[in-house]
Design a protein around this motif. Structure first.
Motif, mmCIF file in Angstrom:
data_model
loop_
_atom_site.group_PDB
_atom_site.id
_atom_site.type_symbol
_atom_site.label_atom_id
_atom_site.label_comp_id
_atom_site.label_asym_id
_atom_site.label_seq_id
_atom_site.Cartn_x
_atom_site.Cartn_y
_atom_site.Cartn_z
ATOM 1 N N UNK A 1 1.199 -6.443 1.534
ATOM 2 C CA UNK A 1 1.472 -4.976 3.506
ATOM 3 C C UNK A 1 0.865 -3.995 2.932
ATOM 4 N N UNK A 2 0.737 -3.318 3.597
ATOM 5 C CA UNK A 2 -0.041 -2.088 3.951
ATOM 6 C C UNK A 2 1.093 -1.051 3.960
ATOM 7 N N UNK A 3 2.057 -1.327 4.988
ATOM 8 C CA UNK A 3 3.166 -0.199 5.502
ATOM 9 C C UNK A 3 4.120 -0.969 4.792
ATOM 10 N N UNK A 4 5.202 -0.326 3.983
ATOM 11 C CA UNK A 4 6.638 -1.350 4.222
ATOM 12 C C UNK A 4 7.043 0.939 4.019
ATOM 13 N N UNK B 1 -5.866 -14.001 3.672
ATOM 14 C CA UNK B 1 -5.520 -14.491 4.494
ATOM 15 C C UNK B 1 -3.250 -13.690 5.338
ATOM 16 N N UNK B 2 -2.776 -14.056 3.761
ATOM 17 C CA UNK B 2 -1.250 -13.459 4.482
ATOM 18 C C UNK B 2 -1.407 -11.768 4.405
ATOM 19 N N UNK B 3 -1.742 -11.658 5.052
ATOM 20 C CA UNK B 3 -1.228 -10.121 5.791
ATOM 21 C C UNK B 3 -0.361 -9.290 6.817
ATOM 22 N N UNK B 4 -0.037 -8.165 6.270
ATOM 23 C CA UNK B 4 1.657 -7.479 7.217
ATOM 24 C C UNK B 4 0.467 -5.828 6.923
ATOM 25 N N UNK B 5 0.165 -5.686 8.287
ATOM 26 C CA UNK B 5 -0.246 -3.874 8.546
ATOM 27 C C UNK B 5 1.172 -3.102 8.036
ATOM 28 N N UNK B 6 2.602 -3.519 9.187
ATOM 29 C CA UNK B 6 3.943 -2.531 9.041
ATOM 30 C C UNK B 6 5.075 -4.013 8.799
ATOM 31 N N UNK C 1 3.950 5.813 15.420
ATOM 32 C CA UNK C 1 2.585 5.069 15.197
ATOM 33 C C UNK C 1 1.249 5.216 16.624
ATOM 34 N N UNK C 2 0.659 6.512 15.970
ATOM 35 C CA UNK C 2 -0.569 6.591 17.027
ATOM 36 C C UNK C 2 -1.616 6.763 16.488
ATOM 37 N N UNK C 3 -2.683 5.834 17.257
ATOM 38 C CA UNK C 3 -3.823 6.065 17.377
ATOM 39 C C UNK C 3 -4.618 5.222 15.648
ATOM 40 N N UNK C 4 -3.661 4.323 15.140
ATOM 41 C CA UNK C 4 -4.814 3.759 14.091
ATOM 42 C C UNK C 4 -5.375 2.537 14.535
ATOM 43 N N UNK C 5 -6.045 2.156 13.250
ATOM 44 C CA UNK C 5 -6.788 1.105 13.723
ATOM 45 C C UNK C 5 -5.889 -0.186 13.139
ATOM 46 N N UNK C 6 -5.671 -1.039 13.385
ATOM 47 C CA UNK C 6 -5.076 -2.705 13.289
ATOM 48 C C UNK C 6 -5.848 -3.408 13.138
ATOM 49 N N UNK C 7 -5.871 -4.050 11.557
ATOM 50 C CA UNK C 7 -7.151 -5.028 12.023
ATOM 51 C C UNK C 7 -6.630 -6.599 12.844
ATOM 52 N N UNK D 1 0.747 -1.365 -0.046
ATOM 53 C CA UNK D 1 0.293 0.230 0.058
ATOM 54 C C UNK D 1 1.112 0.970 -0.374
ATOM 55 N N UNK D 2 1.704 1.603 0.916
ATOM 56 C CA UNK D 2 2.665 2.966 1.179
ATOM 57 C C UNK D 2 4.326 2.247 1.445
ATOM 58 N N UNK D 3 4.615 2.041 0.465
ATOM 59 C CA UNK D 3 6.293 1.904 0.112
ATOM 60 C C UNK D 3 7.101 3.506 0.915
ATOM 61 N N UNK D 4 7.595 3.048 1.919
ATOM 62 C CA UNK D 4 8.423 4.448 2.150
ATOM 63 C C UNK D 4 9.166 4.961 2.075
#
Length: 331
Positions: free
Chosen positions: A276-279, A297-302, A311-317, A250-253
């Motif tokens: 991956x949501x954030x790399x 099924x295979x999901x990485x948030x960070x 990392x503040x106030x985020x909604x993580x699954x 999603x977001x590659x930083x």
């Protein structure tokens, strides 16, 4: 009173011309520091159109420029060597500031032959209400052969509708101090790429894909393979309310960045998994009040080393949701 200085209708194809490149370029050349209007219609382009005289372009919403031969860009704006810091100068060094230059409206279709639009050597430049289709390398490339700052891009719509273009980028910039607002990128392998530059702002930008089918049965959809919605380098990039919708990353930083109110979602009906949501590769990163939905099924948030991370106030699954059926499965 007309809002334009030159109208393309007044320029006809010459006897030996088989496409519209020549007459469009003649209209541009006759519109130095003016506004060129391109009426509704379909125009074929066999040679790259170049603006180097501070001409602005207003296209009817249904005016379409379509590449019919290989070239770098369908349309390329270049403020020229006279662009010096805050001042535009003519060849003799005379100050020649031209305010409010723009390209607005219409459709530019790279048609798999060319990138759609390049903007170079500019400042306080407006790009608005334009569609960029099927760019071979880019839909929009800012800063390919020069410099610039303060691009105001609003309602830029980039979309690929044909196969064979994997690896391209919807909107890419190597420049600074610009705002991209309400821009949408569909089925480019990379949605937005901040390649360099600083203090760019992306607001309510949306990237998604999955329409173009796989090259081979069983593979990921062509434009989703190795896809990145937002590839962020440079420094001091702010992403506010941006939405990454279906991509491997999603977001590659890779530079200093802040994400505020952003979201990631994977439409699992395209069967894209292992995402991956954030790399976070490098640079400082602040992620605040973002939402990351687990829909496969295979999901990485960070993914990263947590260095220089806030990392503040985020909604993580913590639940995998099959959105097509509404079923929920504990992870």
């Amino acid at each position: 009173m007309n809002f334009y200085d030159v109208c393309l209708d007044d320029y006809k194809r010459l006897e030996d011309e088989k496409d519209d490149s020549g007459r469009i370029q003649r209209a541009i050349d006759d519109c130095k520091h003016g506004v060129l209007y391109i009426p509704k219609g379909h125009y074929t382009v066999a040679k790259m159109l170049v603006i180097s005289n501070f001409c602005s372009v207003r296209m009817h919403k249904s005016a379409t420029l379509t590449a019919c031969e290989k070239m770098d860009y369908v349309l390329f704006y270049d403020g020229g060597d006279g662009f010096i810091n805050l001042i535009s100068c003519s060849d003799d060094g005379k100050k020649n500031e031209d305010y409010n230059i723009f390209i607005k409206g219409g459709v530019i279709n790279g048609n798999g032959f060319a990138s759609c639009l390049g903007i170079n050597n500019y400042h306080h430049f407006t790009l608005k209400d334009i569609t960029l289709l099927n760019g071979k390398r880019y839909g929009l490339k800012v800063g390919d052969r020069g410099h610039g700052y303060e691009l105001i891009a609003t309602n830029v719509y980039c979309k690929c509708t044909m196969s064979g273009l994997a690896g391209n980028t919807g909107i890419a910039t190597a420049e600074s101090d610009s705002h991209y607002t309400d821009c949408i990128v569909i089925d480019y392998t990379t949605g937005f790429a901040v390649e360099n530059g600083g203090s760019n702002r992306l607001t309510r930008c949306h990237v998604w894909g999955g329409i173009i089918p796989p090259v081979k049965e069983g593979e990921d959809c062509e434009m989703l393979k190795n896809s990145v919605a937002f590839s962020i380098g440079g420094c001091d990039t702010m992403l506010r309310d941006c939405y990454a919708d279906t991509a491997k990353v999603g977001f590659k930083i890779m530079g200093d960045a802040t994400m505020s109110g952003c979201a990631f979602y994977n439409n699992y009906r395209f069967r894209l998994n292992d995402i991956t949501a954030v790399e976070h590769i490098s640079g400082s990163l602040s992620v605040m009040q973002c939402r990351f939905a687990r829909t496969c099924p295979d999901f990485t948030v960070y993914k990263g080393d947590n260095k220089d991370l806030v990392w503040i106030g985020n909604i993580n699954p913590d639940v995998y949701v099959m959105y097509s059926t509404g079923e929920k499965f504990d992870i």
